[in-house]
Every structure is written in structure tokens, then in C-alpha cells.
Design an enzyme around this catalytic site. Structure first.
Site, PDB file in Angstrom:
ATOM      1  N   ASP A   1      10.633  72.529   8.304  1.00 41.87           N
ATOM      2  CA  ASP A   1       9.806  72.532   9.475  1.00 41.87           C
ATOM      3  C   ASP A   1      10.292  71.060  10.197  1.00 41.87           C
ATOM      4  OD1 ASP A   1       6.828  73.161  10.485  1.00 41.87           O
ATOM      5  OD2 ASP A   1       6.941  71.002  10.652  1.00 41.87           O
TER       6      ASP A   1
ATOM      7  N   ASN B   1       7.576  68.325  22.148  1.00 36.52           N
ATOM      8  CA  ASN B   1       7.475  69.391  23.177  1.00 36.52           C
ATOM      9  C   ASN B   1       6.564  68.585  24.217  1.00 36.52           C
ATOM     10  OD1 ASN B   1       8.953  71.483  22.788  1.00 36.52           O
ATOM     11  ND2 ASN B   1       7.367  72.556  21.526  1.00 36.52           N
TER      12      ASN B   1
ATOM     13  N   ASP C   1      12.997  74.318  23.184  1.00 36.03           N
ATOM     14  CA  ASP C   1      13.739  75.567  23.030  1.00 36.03           C
ATOM     15  C   ASP C   1      15.104  75.119  22.416  1.00 36.03           C
ATOM     16  OD1 ASP C   1      11.353  77.049  23.121  1.00 36.03           O
ATOM     17  OD2 ASP C   1      12.097  77.748  25.194  1.00 36.03           O
TER      18      ASP C   1
ATOM     19  N   GLU D   1       7.899  76.186  14.744  1.00 40.35           N
ATOM     20  CA  GLU D   1       9.158  75.327  14.674  1.00 40.35           C
ATOM     21  C   GLU D   1       9.732  75.494  13.199  1.00 40.35           C
ATOM     22  OE1 GLU D   1       5.422  72.597  14.357  1.00 40.35           O
ATOM     23  OE2 GLU D   1       6.293  74.575  15.272  1.00 40.35           O
TER      24      GLU D   1
END
Length: 341
Positions: A215, A223, A232, A258
Site C-alpha cells: 500500500d 492526491n 496516476d 493505491e
């Protein structure tokens, strides 16, 4: 077909069935075609990949079977997309023709209506008889009815088109659902992971296997700070680094958001942890540039939880144990592998 070719084909088929049974591969038509190609040595690259899989895992997983079949034998996914595109083209052509006809009918009616109004204007000016007046009105009514029929047909065509579009959307969605790879990162997706894990648990490799759950740390904050486009890019780079490490039967998957997963055959817990530590260190060195500011972002790291499959345990339990180790890695400060071995 000559007797020699028939005998050769029969010989290949006789080899296929024992191989399917030996490696516990479902006897589906695609698998028959895949293994027929293999025993016939008709595709060297295909044979090489099957041999490598058998050497590493002792079988050929459904995920790899489907991918090899699509790539080397049939490529059904492309056929599905092609069918969708052909359907849309046919639909657009049909709707275009119908609309063109309706527009012509509308123009004709407009012309008739203009003439009718012109003739009706003569009623007062030239004192047309009742019969002549009725004839003019009837002509307008006739044109109106013809246009109504045309527009009703067009409306019916639109309804049919809507149904066809819904069907085509379902076809495309099914093709997407059946795809093995994640659209953003290009690595295997969750569907492929579930299928592969189920196969490994049903017939573990000779030395077992380990599950790694990875993770990205503080990804939500990343983000929020830099935007989803940068997020991305991080996901793509992470997937690329994971893919680069996929050898000796190891496969990487986008597990969700993620989070990524790796299935590592023929590795006990300590071996799985070594793989995880190598991956963690590799991702910790990732650095990407913010195109807006030109600033390099080097604060990317990953936490990894590892669990070794225990014979007879459920898939859910294996995932739960790996997830618990991942949570512990997060709880202890992130950018680490748990358990420590």
C-alpha cells in the site's frame, strides 16, 4: 485431409488430454486449442511460456491460460471490441439513413404546407368554391399524415437504437470485465488476482507460496496536494517497478486503489519478506517531477504485509493475515515490511 495429417492430429489430441489431467487444467475448448498448439510445437514462444510456468508453479494457471490463448491462439478480446465497433457503425449508418429520409419528408411537407397556405389565401381573393377549398385542405391533411408516419417510424427507430446501444454497452462492459489487466497501470487486475490465488491455494507449488499486500503511504494526502493526474503517474511508476521484479513465477496485481498485491511461488515467509524488502527499497527511490512546478517529488514509499500460505487455510484467512501485517507496518511508521524475519 490425408491419412498422415489425420494420424498426426489424433496423436496430438492423445497427448493433450493427459497433460490437462496432469496439470489439473479444465478441459475447455480454449484450453484444448492452447495445449494442442503446445504439443504440436506450433508456437515456440507459447511453448516457452508454458514450460516456464510449469517449472515455477507446477501448473498453468487460469489467468495465464487465458492470456496465452488470447495472445497466441484466438485473441477473443479484440473480437469483442471489433464487434462493438462494427455494431456502432451499423447503428450510426441506419440512424443516419432514417434521419435523412425523415428530413426529406419534412421538407416535402413544408413545401406542401407553403403551397396550401398560398392556395388558402386565394379563398378570399378569388372566391374559390367549397369543393376547391376542401380539396386544398385535404391535400394539407394528407401531407400531415405522411409526415406523422415518417416521424413515428423515426421515433420507433430511436427506441430500437436505444435498446441496441444498451446491448452494445453491455457487450463492451463484459469485454472490459473479462480483461485481465488494469486499465490504468497495465498490470494484472483484481479479477486476475482472485483467479490466480484460488488456483495456487487449490494446488500449491512444491515449496508453497507467499502473498504480499503493498500500500502506497499517505497516498490520499499526495492526491490532495498534487492532484489526481500526479497520483496516476505514481500508480503507473509503482506498477512498472513491480512488473520489473516479476520473474521466477512472481506476478503483480493492482489490488484496488493505491494497493497492490504480489503472489510469490516457491517462497516461504522469509523468502517472501526478502522479496518485499527489495520492492520497498526500490519504490523508496522513486522520484517524479511535478510538471507544473518542475519540483522533484521523492517522498514516495510503500508499506508491505507478507503472509505465507498455510496448507488447508481459506483464501480469506490468508488475505486477512497479510492485511494484518500491512496494518502493523503502517502502525509502526510506514515504509517498512512486516513481519520482520
Amino acid at each position: 485431409m490425408s491419412k498422415e495429417i489425420f494420424a498426426l492430429s489424433s496423436g496430438y489430441l492423445k497427448k493433450v488430454v493427459p497433460l490437462l489431467m496432469k496439470y489439473q487444467v479444465p478441459a475447455t475448448p480454449p484450453n484444448y486449442a492452447l495445449w494442442y498448439t503446445y504439443v504440436a510445437n506450433a508456437d515456440n514462444e507459447l511453448s516457452k511460456k508454458i514450460d516456464e510456468s510449469i517449472k515455477e508453479t507446477g501448473t498453468l494457471s487460469p489467468t495465464l491460460s487465458e492470456e496465452l490463448y488470447n495472445t497466441h491462439v484466438a485473441d477473443e478480446k479484440v473480437k469483442d471490441v471489433d464487434e462493438f465497433q462494427r455494431g456502432l457503425q451499423a447503428l450510426a449508418l441506419e440512424m443516419g439513413n432514417t434521419m435523412e429520409d425523415t428530413l426529406k419528408d419534412t421538407a416535402t411537407f413544408q413545401n406542401t404546407l407553403d403551397k396550401t397556405f398560398s392556395q388558402l389565401a386565394r379563398v378570399g381573393e378569388e372566391a374559390l368554391s367549397m369543393e376547391e377549398t376542401v380539396a386544398v385542405v385535404r391535400k394539407a391533411v394528407k401531407g400531415s399524415n405522411e409526415l406523422r408516419q415518417s416521424t413515428n417510424f423515426f421515433k420507433s427507430q430511436l427506441a430500437d437504437a436505444q435498446k441496441e446501444i444498451s446491448r452494445l454497452k453491455e457487450t463492451l462492459q463484459q469485454a472490459n470485465d473479462d480483461a485481465l489487466h488494469d486499465a490504468l497501470t497495465g498490470i494484472y487486475n483484481r479479477r486476475a488476482f482472485d483467479t490466480e490465488l484460488e488456483t495456487l491455494a487449490a494446488k500449491p507449488p512444491p515449496k508453497g507460496f507467499s502473498l504480499l499486500l503493498c500500500d502506497l503511504d499517505h497516498f490520499k494526502s499526495f492526491n490532495d496536494t498534487y492532484g489526481h493526474l500526479m497520483g496516476d503517474q505514481v500508480l503507473k511508476l509503482t506498477a512498472k517497478r513491480l512488473s520489473d521484479y516479476c520473474r521466477d513465477g512472481i506476478n503483480a496485481y493492482r489490488y484496488g486503489g493505491e494497493e497492490f498485491a504480489l503472489l510469490v511461488p516457491n517462497r516461504a515467509l522469509s523468502g517472501g519478506c526478502r522479496v518485499a524488502e527489495t520492492i520497498r527499497a526500490t519504490i523508496d527511490k522513486l522520484a517524479i517531477k511535478d510538471k507544473k512546478t518542475g519540483k522533484k517529488l521523492d517522498n514516495i514509499s510503500v508499506s508491505i504485509g507478507v503472509a505465507e500460505y498455510e496448507k488447508g487455510e481459506s483464501i480469506r484467512n490468508l488475505i486477512s493475515r497479510a492485511d494484518a501485517q500491512l496494518y502493523e507496518a503502517k502502525n509502526l511508521g510506514r515504509n517498512r515490511v512486516m513481519p520482520v524475519t
